[in-house]
Every structure is written in structure tokens, then in C-alpha cells.
Design an enzyme around this catalytic site. Structure first.
Site, mmCIF file in Angstrom:
data_model
loop_
_atom_site.group_PDB
_atom_site.id
_atom_site.type_symbol
_atom_site.label_atom_id
_atom_site.label_comp_id
_atom_site.label_asym_id
_atom_site.label_seq_id
_atom_site.Cartn_x
_atom_site.Cartn_y
_atom_site.Cartn_z
ATOM 1 N N CYS A 1 -2.213 14.663 1.405
ATOM 2 C CA CYS A 1 -1.625 13.783 2.410
ATOM 3 C C CYS A 1 -0.516 14.501 3.173
ATOM 4 C CB CYS A 1 -1.062 12.528 1.746
ATOM 5 S SG CYS A 1 -2.248 11.669 0.684
ATOM 6 N N CYS B 1 13.911 2.970 4.244
ATOM 7 C CA CYS B 1 13.611 4.397 4.364
ATOM 8 C C CYS B 1 14.858 5.265 4.449
ATOM 9 C CB CYS B 1 12.728 4.623 5.585
ATOM 10 S SG CYS B 1 12.171 6.340 5.738
ATOM 11 N N CYS C 1 -5.620 13.351 4.410
ATOM 12 C CA CYS C 1 -5.047 12.116 4.946
ATOM 13 C C CYS C 1 -3.810 12.499 5.751
ATOM 14 C CB CYS C 1 -4.674 11.158 3.823
ATOM 15 S SG CYS C 1 -3.901 9.613 4.385
ATOM 16 N N ARG D 1 -4.006 1.989 -4.732
ATOM 17 C CA ARG D 1 -3.233 3.129 -5.213
ATOM 18 C C ARG D 1 -1.827 2.699 -5.605
ATOM 19 N NH1 ARG D 1 -2.664 6.444 -0.724
ATOM 20 N NH2 ARG D 1 -4.898 6.730 -0.940
ATOM 21 N N CYS E 1 13.779 1.376 9.876
ATOM 22 C CA CYS E 1 13.163 0.757 8.700
ATOM 23 C C CYS E 1 14.170 0.716 7.549
ATOM 24 C CB CYS E 1 11.919 1.533 8.293
ATOM 25 S SG CYS E 1 10.705 1.713 9.631
ATOM 26 N N CYS F 1 14.359 10.601 12.119
ATOM 27 C CA CYS F 1 13.513 9.519 12.615
ATOM 28 C C CYS F 1 14.339 8.486 13.380
ATOM 29 C CB CYS F 1 12.782 8.834 11.462
ATOM 30 S SG CYS F 1 11.674 7.515 12.017
ATOM 31 N N CYS G 1 -6.183 3.817 6.021
ATOM 32 C CA CYS G 1 -5.381 3.643 4.817
ATOM 33 C C CYS G 1 -4.138 2.850 5.214
ATOM 34 C CB CYS G 1 -4.988 5.001 4.237
ATOM 35 S SG CYS G 1 -3.839 4.942 2.840
#
Length: 334
Positions: free
Chosen positions: A117, A80, A149, A279, A77, A73, A209
Site C-alpha cells: 500500500c 490525523c 494499493c 481488514r 481531519c 497536509c 477499498c
């Protein structure tokens, strides 16, 4: 019961009354939940449970993640392990093939999950990656009674439309933290980029979401801010993650959470977003530890199994936890 105890108990019950009446807590009221003495946690949860029970009874929604693309990626962030600046020793691979994604749906059903998901790292999906997911979703929808999702990063209008047409029910794109704290966590994209993606998803007719990560150095005021922001965004499902500080990430030394505070956060989100699916997500096992069952008095949804690059507890333990509470798994929660 002392007069002071009655006053404290009544305050949380008044918050529940406001939530059930559709009124939003004031900033001062919201802060009082996070800043309450630990001795008040059970009273706060009891009030939050009134709201949770009104909208969801004792049912618990289960969700399962498949890490469809790991690492690689370009974003920075700080939380992460898959980001370009992370040195965490994680497995890295390109987008899984359609058959593997479809096979994951079988596992989701075996774990009694109603939502499957499909999550991929990256700023956003390439055309080839999007095609792979779309083909998998179409096949899953033909064979299984599952809510799908997708979480593929930043989308444009056309990508959102294609996912909707393929049968994607929900799209996850977390705001992660408040606008005022966002630049301390990520610099390669903005808070507004995330909001825009959620709005595009909504315009395409996909259920939005969006949630947050707690424990990244934010203040109590910023926790309240993100709760209000998610209320205003009108996300149907709100994953509340608690930072699991992974070695090799910039936030690896950030260990400021305890189980009582995590429970207060979940109660706060129930008061502010009363009718939404709350959640308990990443970091549940690490931060709530032995108090995990209490989280379901405020939240009504959890992930079962592993997360993206960290392990979760066995699905059988989650099933047992729900049974021990006297709650009920909402299978195939469409």
C-alpha cells in the site's frame, strides 16, 4: 445450557444465516450486535466466523503500508497527526523517490504481504507526485508478484485512469465515518467528496477499498450507518480502523473503546458485508490488545508492520498469531 442462552446463541446464528443468504440485517438487528452483553462476544464471533469461513476459509491476507509522503497536509481531519491542525511531533517529508518506493515492495514480500500500500498525505496528488507513484508502480509490477494499493487522496477521472494503466490494482479512500457524523471530524472536504473519489476509481476499473475509523465519538447508530454505507458503496476491501488517539490531534483525549466492543464491531461488519475483505487496521494493537487473535474470527485481513505515523507490532508476532490460530497466510493474495 439455559433457555436464555439458547435464545441468545440462536439470534447470532440467525444473523449468520441471513448474511449467507445475501440478506441485510435490519437496523435493530445490527444495533443488537453492538449493544450485546460482553458475555455474548464469543457466541457473536462464532456466528461471524461461519460467514468468514464460507467466503475465505481460514486464510488471512497481509498488507503492508509505506508512508510515501508524511505530514504537510492542508486538511483538518481531527484524528490525523499529519493534518494542518495537528501539533503531533511527526516526521515530515515530501513524496519519496521511485527507488525508495520500489525498495519498499521487497520489504512487503519479506513480511509475506500480498498487498503493498503506497499511502501519501494531502488532499490529492500533484502531477509530479502522481508521476513518481506511477513510475514506481510500473517497475514493481515488472519485478514482483504483488497487489498494489494506492492511497493518494481525492482523485479526478484522468488521475484514476493513469493509475489503472500503470498497474494499480486497488485504491483506498476511506469514508471514515457516517455522513451524519462527518462534519464533526473534518470540515475542509465533504463526505460526498470521498464517495465521488471511490466512484471514479470504480469507473476506472480499479478495485475500491474504503473503510472507517471507530471511536471518534460516533453513536452506535452511526456505526451501523457507516456499515450500511460501505455495503452500498460496494467496496471490495473494508479497513476497520480503531482510533489511536495521538497527542497533538483534536481527538487526543478520545478513549472510549475496549477490546470486546471492537470485536462486536468487526462481527457487525462481517454480517453486513459478508463477502468483502474485512481488514483489522490502524489501532489494532492499542485497542484489541491481548484479544487481537479473536479479531480474525470475523476479519480476514490485517496490516503487518508500522502504520503511517504509529508503530505496529513486529511482523513475526503477526505470523505467529496466525499460526497459533491454525489459520494460514494467503501469500501474494492477488
Amino acid at each position: 445450557m439455559s433457555q436464555s442462552t439458547v435464545h441468545i446463541y440462536s439470534r447470532w446464528e440467525r444473523y449468520a444465516d441471513k448474511a449467507l443468504a445475501g440478506e441485510c440485517l435490519t437496523k435493530e438487528e445490527a444495533l443488537s450486535v453492538l449493544q450485546a452483553d460482553d458475555d455474548e462476544v464469543l457466541a457473536i464471533l462464532q456466528a461471524a466466523f461461519r460467514v468468514r469461513r464460507h467466503f475465505y476459509g481460514k486464510k488471512v491476507k497481509l498488507n503492508m503500508i509505506i508512508n510515501a509522503k508524511s505530514g504537510l497536509c492542508p486538511e483538518d481531519c481531527g484524528y490525523c497527526s499529519q493534518s494542518i491542525i495537528s501539533t503531533a511531533p511527526i516526521e515530515k517529508y515530501t513524496m519519496l523517490k521511485k527507488d525508495v518506493l520500489v525498495e519498499g515492495a521487497k520489504e512487503a514480500l519479506a513480511r509475506k504481504a500480498g498487498t503493498y500500500c503506497i499511502v501519501a498525505s494531502g488532499r490529492g496528488p500533484t502531477p509530479k507526485e502522481l508521476d513518481e507513484v506511477i513510475e514506481a508502480v510500473r517497475e514493481i509490477k515488472k519485478e514482483y508478484r504483488l497487489k498494489i494499493c494506492a492511497c493518494l487522496g481525492i482523485l479526478n477521472e484522468e488521475q484514476a485512469r493513469r493509475l489503472k494503466e500503470a498497474g494499480v490494482d486497488r485504491y483506498n479512500h476511506n469514508l471514515n465515518t457516517s455522513a451524519s457524523h462527518y462534519g464533526n471530524i473534518t470540515t475542509t472536504h465533504t463526505y460526498d467528496h470521498r464517495v465521488q473519489t471511490v466512484e471514479k476509481v470504480k469507473e476506472a476499473g480499479i478495485s475500491p477499498c474504503s473503510g472507517c475509523i471507530i471511536g471518534m465519538g460516533e453513536t452506535h447508530e452511526q456505526v451501523v450507518e457507516i456499515a450500511y454505507e460501505l455495503r452500498n458503496l460496494d467496496a471490495d476491501s473494508i479497513p476497520v480502523n480503531f482510533l489511536n488517539p495521538i497527542p497533538g490531534t483534536p481527538l487526543e483525549h478520545m478513549k472510549e473503546l475496549n477490546p470486546r466492543y471492537c470485536l462486536k464491531v468487526l462481527a457487525l461488519f462481517r454480517f453486513i458485508c459478508p463477502s468483502k475483505e474485512i481488514r483489522v487496521s490502524g489501532g489494532r494493537e492499542v485497542n484489541l490488545r491481548s484479544l487481537q487473535p479473536l479479531a480474525l474470527y470475523a476479519a480476514n485481513s490485517i496490516f503487518v508492520g508500522d502504520y503511517l505515523t504509529t508503530e505496529g507490532q513486529a511482523a513475526s508476532l503477526d505470523h505467529q498469531m496466525i499460526e497459533d490460530l491454525g489459520f494460514e497466510i494467503e501469500e501474494c493474495a492477488l
